[in-house]
Design a protein around this motif. Structure first.
Motif, PDB file in Angstrom:
ATOM      1  N   MET A   1       5.760  25.537 -14.027  1.00 25.75           N
ATOM      2  CA  MET A   1       5.605  26.509 -12.935  1.00 25.75           C
ATOM      3  C   MET A   1       6.665  26.274 -11.870  1.00 25.75           C
ATOM      4  O   MET A   1       7.287  27.205 -11.362  1.00 25.75           O
ATOM      5  CB  MET A   1       4.207  26.380 -12.327  1.00 25.75           C
ATOM      6  N   LYS A   2       6.870  25.005 -11.524  1.00 27.72           N
ATOM      7  CA  LYS A   2       7.837  24.677 -10.476  1.00 27.72           C
ATOM      8  C   LYS A   2       9.274  24.920 -10.918  1.00 27.72           C
ATOM      9  O   LYS A   2      10.197  24.845 -10.117  1.00 27.72           O
ATOM     10  CB  LYS A   2       7.661  23.220 -10.052  1.00 27.72           C
ATOM     11  N   ARG A   3       9.449  25.170 -12.199  1.00 25.07           N
ATOM     12  CA  ARG A   3      10.797  25.418 -12.734  1.00 25.07           C
ATOM     13  C   ARG A   3      11.094  26.907 -12.902  1.00 25.07           C
ATOM     14  O   ARG A   3      12.237  27.329 -12.691  1.00 25.07           O
ATOM     15  CB  ARG A   3      10.934  24.704 -14.090  1.00 25.07           C
ATOM     16  N   VAL A   4      10.090  27.695 -13.260  1.00 26.53           N
ATOM     17  CA  VAL A   4      10.389  29.078 -13.646  1.00 26.53           C
ATOM     18  C   VAL A   4       9.619  30.178 -12.900  1.00 26.53           C
ATOM     19  O   VAL A   4      10.035  31.346 -12.948  1.00 26.53           O
ATOM     20  CB  VAL A   4      10.192  29.298 -15.174  1.00 26.53           C
TER      21      VAL A   4
END
Lengths: 81, 143
Positions: free
Chosen positions: B117-120
């Motif tokens: 989530m924190k990446r995309v």
């Protein structure tokens, strides 16, 4: 062809707008659009390496071939959570 | 796999979510994660974080992650609630619940989902400082 370009998060401050449009030659790639946008909004240039690019609701690589009516988004790294 | 995603400007009511927990037969592990707004950001005291999302894309990207989770682990249910708008210090901004047969896959899936989530997922946050006139390192504006 014409594509819309939306900015999110602090990219709106750097560009002074939430959305714009660009006219491009057929066969243009996402990187061509990016270069055009950075030319118009040079404050984005130092952030190139971290800038994320999406077409519609999916991330796309710089060599993605754009189509008329595409909705492109530019934004900084995401920070959910 | 049951999936439920809520992006909301309302406070996260943990008790209400827990009361609706699905628990199909064969499930033996529930992992819940709560992300809470810290009182500092980059060393400066804050009173809140303001969250902004590219909602349509955020929903799409979350569901892509759910699809991938389903391929990787035998999960019965995933539920995610993410706050948008202003979230005060000490309030939860993220609630994640994974229901699975065993703790190993439940913990692994929860960790993986939050990392991805924190990446995309296109959600951003802006600190709201306690001191009037204080500014974040980079000013941002909600869409």
């Amino acid at each position: 062809m014409r594509v819309s370009v939306s900015f999110f998060s602090y990219f709106q401050d750097l560009t002074g707008c939430a959305q714009t449009t660009e006219a491009l030659a057929e066969g243009s790639r996402l990187d061509d659009l990016y270069r055009r946008i950075v030319g118009r909004f040079p404050k984005l240039a130092p952030l190139e390496k971290s800038t994320l690019l999406a077409v519609g609701v999916d991330y796309q690589p710089r060599d993605y071939v754009l189509r008329d009516g595409d909705e492109v988004s530019l934004f900084p790294p995401v920070q959910g959570g | 796999m049951r999936r439920e995603l809520t992006l909301t400007s309302e406070p996260i009511d943990e008790a209400a979510w827990l009361a609706q927990r699905p628990m199909p037969a064969g499930m033996g592990a529930v992992v819940c994660f709560l992300g809470v707004v810290r009182d500092t950001e980059a060393g400066a005291a804050i009173r809140a974080l303001e969250y902004e999302a590219f909602r349509k894309m955020a929903e799409h990207q979350f569901h892509r992650l759910f699809d991938e989770m389903e391929k990787r682990w035998p999960i019965a249910s995933v539920r995610v609630v993410h706050r948008l708008g202003v979230v005060n210090v000490s309030e939860p901004s993220l609630w994640v619940e994974i229901v699975a047969p065993h703790r190993g896959e439940a913990f692994a899936a929860c960790q993986w989902l939050i990392d991805e989530m924190k990446r995309v997922v296109p959600i951003w946050k802006r600190p709201v400082f306690q001191r009037a006139g204080a500014r974040p390192r980079r000013s941002r504006r909600s869409a």
